[in-house]
Design an enzyme around this catalytic site. Structure first.
Site, PDB file in Angstrom:
ATOM      1  CD  GLU A   1      61.360  43.886  41.615  1.00 53.31           C
ATOM      2  OE1 GLU A   1      60.381  44.134  40.883  1.00 53.31           O
ATOM      3  OE2 GLU A   1      62.495  44.337  41.411  1.00 53.31           O
TER       4      GLU A   1
ATOM      5  CG  ASP B   1      63.123  47.741  35.920  1.00 53.73           C
ATOM      6  OD1 ASP B   1      63.382  47.460  37.094  1.00 53.73           O
ATOM      7  OD2 ASP B   1      62.667  48.851  35.558  1.00 53.73           O
TER       8      ASP B   1
ATOM      9  CG  ASP C   1      63.469  52.938  41.268  1.00 52.04           C
ATOM     10  OD1 ASP C   1      64.348  52.633  40.437  1.00 52.04           O
ATOM     11  OD2 ASP C   1      62.264  52.709  41.096  1.00 52.04           O
TER      12      ASP C   1
HETATM   13  C1  NOJ Z   1      62.026  50.964  37.641  1.00 48.85           C
HETATM   14  C2  NOJ Z   1      63.528  50.938  37.636  1.00 48.85           C
HETATM   15  O1  NOJ Z   1      64.011  50.729  38.930  1.00 48.85           O
HETATM   16  C3  NOJ Z   1      64.043  52.228  37.048  1.00 48.85           C
HETATM   17  O2  NOJ Z   1      65.433  52.195  37.005  1.00 48.85           O
HETATM   18  C4  NOJ Z   1      63.460  52.428  35.661  1.00 48.85           C
HETATM   19  O3  NOJ Z   1      63.902  53.659  35.152  1.00 48.85           O
HETATM   20  C5  NOJ Z   1      61.945  52.411  35.728  1.00 48.85           C
HETATM   21  N1  NOJ Z   1      61.520  51.175  36.301  1.00 48.85           N
HETATM   22  C6  NOJ Z   1      61.289  52.587  34.362  1.00 48.85           C
HETATM   23  O4  NOJ Z   1      61.538  51.528  33.542  1.00 48.85           O
END
Ligand code: NOJ
Length: 959
Positions: free
Chosen positions: A544, A541, A618
């Protein structure tokens, strides 16, 4: 100054209401001020200004780039030469250009800058930044398809001032290269499909020294050339302006698709304003965009600069191989306003304009003519979708966070108690000890092994989050090693870059450095990542990379990576360098235990499909976000990265039962099917939802499990020829214009299954667009729909997923519900058969162990099912390999337990048996055939009971 009065009760009450509304009302949106508009990005503004200037000058505008005829050299499928750029001060700059004609039928144009290639420039601020233009994007992206075509030839019949090359299948393609001004026109069968620099927007901002002007006397045009500030950060831009830009025109093409990631429609919109259009270009600059907005060209987490242009009976495409920040403008004009577009198809010309902040011009052109051809050729270059482990295409249960190992086990047990299948449970951030990756929180996860062993009892998996930011803490072994091995990203001054992310002060692993790979691998080994077992997989995650205190929530562009490449040069491939390293690490976890890695990545670029799945980040628990997920997933498929999904239920906020239910019914059509939720949301595991919604959701998940054989077959197809796993209307019916913009219904692979998830509230009927005049049957009750080019009204009560199956298909499925997909391994198959107008049907099935790489040595079953002339047959599609026999042996007991024929010939009413002939035997056995009539409007059906033919065998069923 007036003193503020104490709040009245009424004001207090109102404030409370507002506060509550802010907390509970979803749909809050992005902070625009955190992200640049084109006007706020120097090079975007300059390239748009160039386009405005060109269009204002109209016919009198001429591109200042010429191909010097004396330098042209064509040999072995490649043309080399020098482009001369004449500047406004009449300086002549030399830009080496190469046009390659590839065996695959693609063409590639590369333009570089001679001065920079020679290192003949000065860099400001004592920066160590590389003097060259970044030319290593392909190192991360391209895996094949670059063989030049030796049969490409110079066309002898070429006017002076042009160099024309014939290439492609049977020389059907031609590149018409005009020298002055430089322009390339790509033709197929004598007709122009793609024009390069036709609008004269080719731009390579050459290196120049900064001239110090007297105060107040800086020419206006230089305003965005040097240091640039945004949101309190200043980019030192040590090489000054260096953007590249090019226009690509698709004459006669009305639709363009692709260039993810944006939360927008499948058919891309115009970007120069006007009703229904965007004002901003589509932006590709991988970013962690908090609470992103819909119907927007704003950048998101991933970038694939690959576009397909489509019109009736023709698809062409371009791929802009550049890793720097990129923007794309799209304008459509009526073709009749342009005398050039005389083609019979032409109604509209789509004009696109691509520009990137740094790097070279490197453009691939694909001439189709079908969407499948484009997928295939593009995939030869960037690689096809990884054939994932079988569990990865089943249902994933995630939330931020399952809080203890006992919690995980309890969730696991509850799924069993309520008989809801799932394959994978996920651990977000909080499983770690103080956000230090490769560790477990000793208080909440004291026994990770026990937890994984428990999951393994049902052959379930665990996925844990590993991010690229490393907590900057002296007593953390990963941080110590990162520093001592010099593997961190550096700031512009050559010191370790320190930024803010989940763990607080952090450093970032620089996966551009080849030495980071063995190190990253070492961290994933079972003896280093203690407590991890072989059923643990990885979620990358924030790659970017997301930096909470960085410009636009990412790294400063003047940071330095291995090779002294500026972050500016490489930003959009940064995410996949980590995924590459993780992929390698997963392969090397333990000697002799090689399994196909599973990695979920948030950030991506072209090529990520070879190693990972992606999700749309998200999103929010709103109906609008549910609706947006479909075009987003479809677009990813078009752009060669089909293993895509969105957080089921929505990440932020709490979906109500109806929204959650509809989201599951839609989510089962995402190739990557995972429920996920923010840490502040209420628990929403399907078993927690009250009836009847729990049952409806369970049924949706079970439908996904039932169709896993069809899904896996579609994944296999994607892995060998790049076709999307779920396909939009235009891809399946490329000559049916009315369907081109449809992006709310989708086809599962080549199965003929057509789903139209309900994505709006209180909606209990929907319409499905049918392009052809085959019969379509409701998947559940066999209601018949027929009528080409029409929207058909279909009932969609809450417990029903609008799902049709087109006549002419044979769909494999498995009907026995199990706890996890692995437990279905030895289950028998059911074949669903629908006849087309000719009374025929076909389908296929791909099966392997779903885990290892043995399929590369023939350990798989690949069958073609065919029905014609009253015979259903299964033929082998697989080639033999060293492991075929052994695999077939393990599958010997797996059979077809049922064949359901929807709408069979009426004569079958009087039949009670069918003849079964296996493996070319002379005599056959019989099986029972039962015929069921239904009320009018619903097709009758017949069932062959227990034919028990081997799934890996050649057989016939004679009706
Ligand atoms: C950002 C991610 O997009 C999300 O899915 C995740 O729960 C959070 N980071 C925390 O790790």
């Amino acid at each position: 100054m007036a003193r503020s009065r104490p709040m009245s009760r009424w004001t207090l009450f109102l404030s409370f209401v507002v506060l509550i509304a802010c907390i509970v009302v979803p749909g809050v949106t992005v902070k625009h001020e955190n992200f640049k508009t084109c006007q706020q990005s120097g090079f975007c503004k300059r390239n748009r200004a160039l386009a405005d200037n060109a269009s204002a000058q109209g016919a009198s505008w001429s591109s200042p780039y010429e191909l010097d005829p004396a330098t042209i050299h064509f040999k072995d499928g490649q043309l080399n030469g020098i482009l001369i750029k004449t500047t406004s001060t009449h300086e002549k700059l030399r830009l080496p250009v190469t046009v390659s004609f590839l065996e695959s039928g693609a063409a590639r144009i590369i333009v570089d800058e001679e001065k920079r290639l020679k290192g003949d420039i000065e860099i400001r601020h004592d920066s160590k930044a590389n003097k060259k233009r970044y030319d290593e994007t392909e190192k991360w992206v391209i895996v094949g398809g670059l063989e030049v075509s030796k049969s490409a030839t110079l066309n002898a019949q070429t006017e002076t001032g042009f160099t024309n090359i014939l290439y492609g299948p049977e020389d059907k393609f031609q590149a018409i290269i005009r020298h002055a001004p430089f322009e390339v026109e790509f033709q197929r069968d004598g007709e122009t499909h793609v024009q390069i620099n036709h609008q004269g927007l080719l731009n390579m901002e050459h290196w120049r020294p900064k001239v110090e002007h007297q105060e107040g006397e800086s020419p206006e045009e230089e305003g965005t050339w040097w240091e640039e500030s945004f949101g309190g950060n200043t980019d030192s831009k040590p090489r000054g302006p260096e953007s590249v830009g090019l226009d690509v025109t698709f004459p006669g093409y009305n639709h363009v698709f692709g260039i993810p990631e944006h939360a927008d429609s499948l058919s891309l919109r115009e970007t120069r304003g006007g009703p229904g259009n965007h004002e901003q270009p589509y932006r590709l600059y991988n970013s962690d965009v908090f609470e992103y907005e819909l119907n927007s060209p704003m950048t998101l987490y991933g970038a694939i600069p690959f576009m397909q242009a489509h019109r009736k009976d023709s698809t062409v495409g371009v791929f802009w191989l550049n890793a720097a920040e990129t923007w794309i403008d799209i304008v459509k004009e009526a073709a009749n306003s342009n005398p050039l577009s005389m083609s019979a198809h032409s109604k509209t010309n789509t004009k696109t304009h691509w520009f990137s902040e740094a790097g070279r011009i490197d453009l691939f052109v694909f001439l189709g003519p079908t969407p499948q051809d484009i997928s295939k050729t593009y995939g030869q270059l960037t690689g096809y979708t990884q054939l994932p482990q079988h569990f990865a295409i089943a249902y994933h249960q995630c939330r931020w966070n399952y809080v203890t190992d006992e919690d995980v086990k309890e969730v696991d047990a509850k799924f069993d108690k309520y008989q809801i299948p799932y394959d994978v449970i996920w651990l977000d951030l909080e499983y770690t000890d103080d956000r230090k990756y490769f560790t477990w929180d000793p208080l909440t996860f004291p026994n990770p092994k026990g937890m994984q062993e428990k999951l393994d009892e049902s052959e379930r998996k665990l996925v844990v989050l590993i991010d690229p930011h490393i907590k900057n803490k002296d007593d953390y072994f990963v941080s110590q090693e990162l520093k001592s091995k010099n593997l961190a990203v550096l700031n512009k001054d050559g010191e370790i870059y320190d930024g803010w992310c989940w763990p607080g002060s952090s450093n970032w692993v620089d996966c551009f450095n080849p030495a980071s790979f063995p190190w990253w691998s070492s961290l994933h080994k079972f003896d280093k990542f203690k407590g991890s077992l072989s059923n643990l997989f990885i979620w990358n995650d924030m790659n970017e990379p997301s930096v909470f205190n960085g410009p636009e929530t990412t790294m400063p562009k003047d940071n330095l990576h291995f090779g002294n490449w500026e972050h500016r040069d490489v930003h959009n491939v940064n995410g996949i360098t980590l995924v590459n390293a993780t992929y390698q690490a997963m392969l090397e976890r333990k000697k002799g235990e090689v399994r196909r890695p599973f990695i979920l990545t948030r950030s991506y670029y072209a090529g990520a499909q070879r190693m990972s799945a992606m999700w749309t980040g998200d999103n929010q628990a709103t109906w609008e976000h549910l609706g947006a997920s479909l075009p987003m997933v479809l677009t990813n498929g078009i752009a060669g990265f089909p293993f895509a999904g969105a957080d089921v239920g929505g990440f932020f906020h709490n979906p109500d039962k109806d929204l959650l239910t509809r989201w599951y019914q839609a989510g089962i059509w995402y190739p990557f099917f995972r429920a996920h939720a923010h840490i502040d949301t209420r628990r929403r595991e399907p078993y927690l939802i009250s009836e009847p919604h729990r049952t409806i959701i369970s049924q949706a998940i079970r439908l996904r499990y039932q169709l896993l054989p069809a899904w896996y077959t579609a994944f296999h197809e994607a892995s060998v020829n790049g076709t999307p796993i779920v396909r939009p209307q235009y891809y399946v019916f490329p000559d049916n214009e009315a369907g081109f913009a449809i992006d709310d219904q989708l086809y599962l692979g080549a199965t003929g299954l057509l789903a139209k998830p309900v994505v709006t509230e209180d909606t209990f009927t929907t319409t499905i667009y049918i392009a052809d005049d085959e019969k379509y049957y409701d998947y559940f009750d066999f209601t018949v729909y027929q009528g080409a080019g029409k929207r058909h009204t279909v009932p969609a009560p809450e417990d029903k997923i609008p799902l049709l199956i087109q006549g002419g298909h044979i769909v494999p499925r498995r009907d026995r519900p199990r706890r996890s997909s692995a437990l279905m391994r030895w289950d028998p198959y059911t074949l669903i058969l629908t006849l087309n107008k000719k009374g025929e049907a076909e389908g296929s099935l791909y099966v392997d162990d779903g885990e290892t790489f043995d399929y590369e040595r023939g350990a798989y079953i690949h069958r073609q099912f065919q029905y014609s002339d009253s015979v259903l047959s299964s033929e082998n599609l697989g080639t033999k390999g060293a492991k075929t026999a052994e695999y077939l042996k393990t599958m010997a007991g797996v059979t077809v337990e049922r064949v359901v024929i929807i709408d069979p010939p009426k004569e079958w009413k009087d039949k009670s048996t069918v003849v079964i002939v296996e493996d070319g035997a002379k005599t056959g056995s019989t099986a029972v055939l039962e015929y069921y009539e239904q009320e009018s409007g619903k097709a009758s059906y017949a069932v062959v009971k227990s034919p028990n033919v081997g799934i890996g065998k050649t057989w016939r069923i004679e009706f």
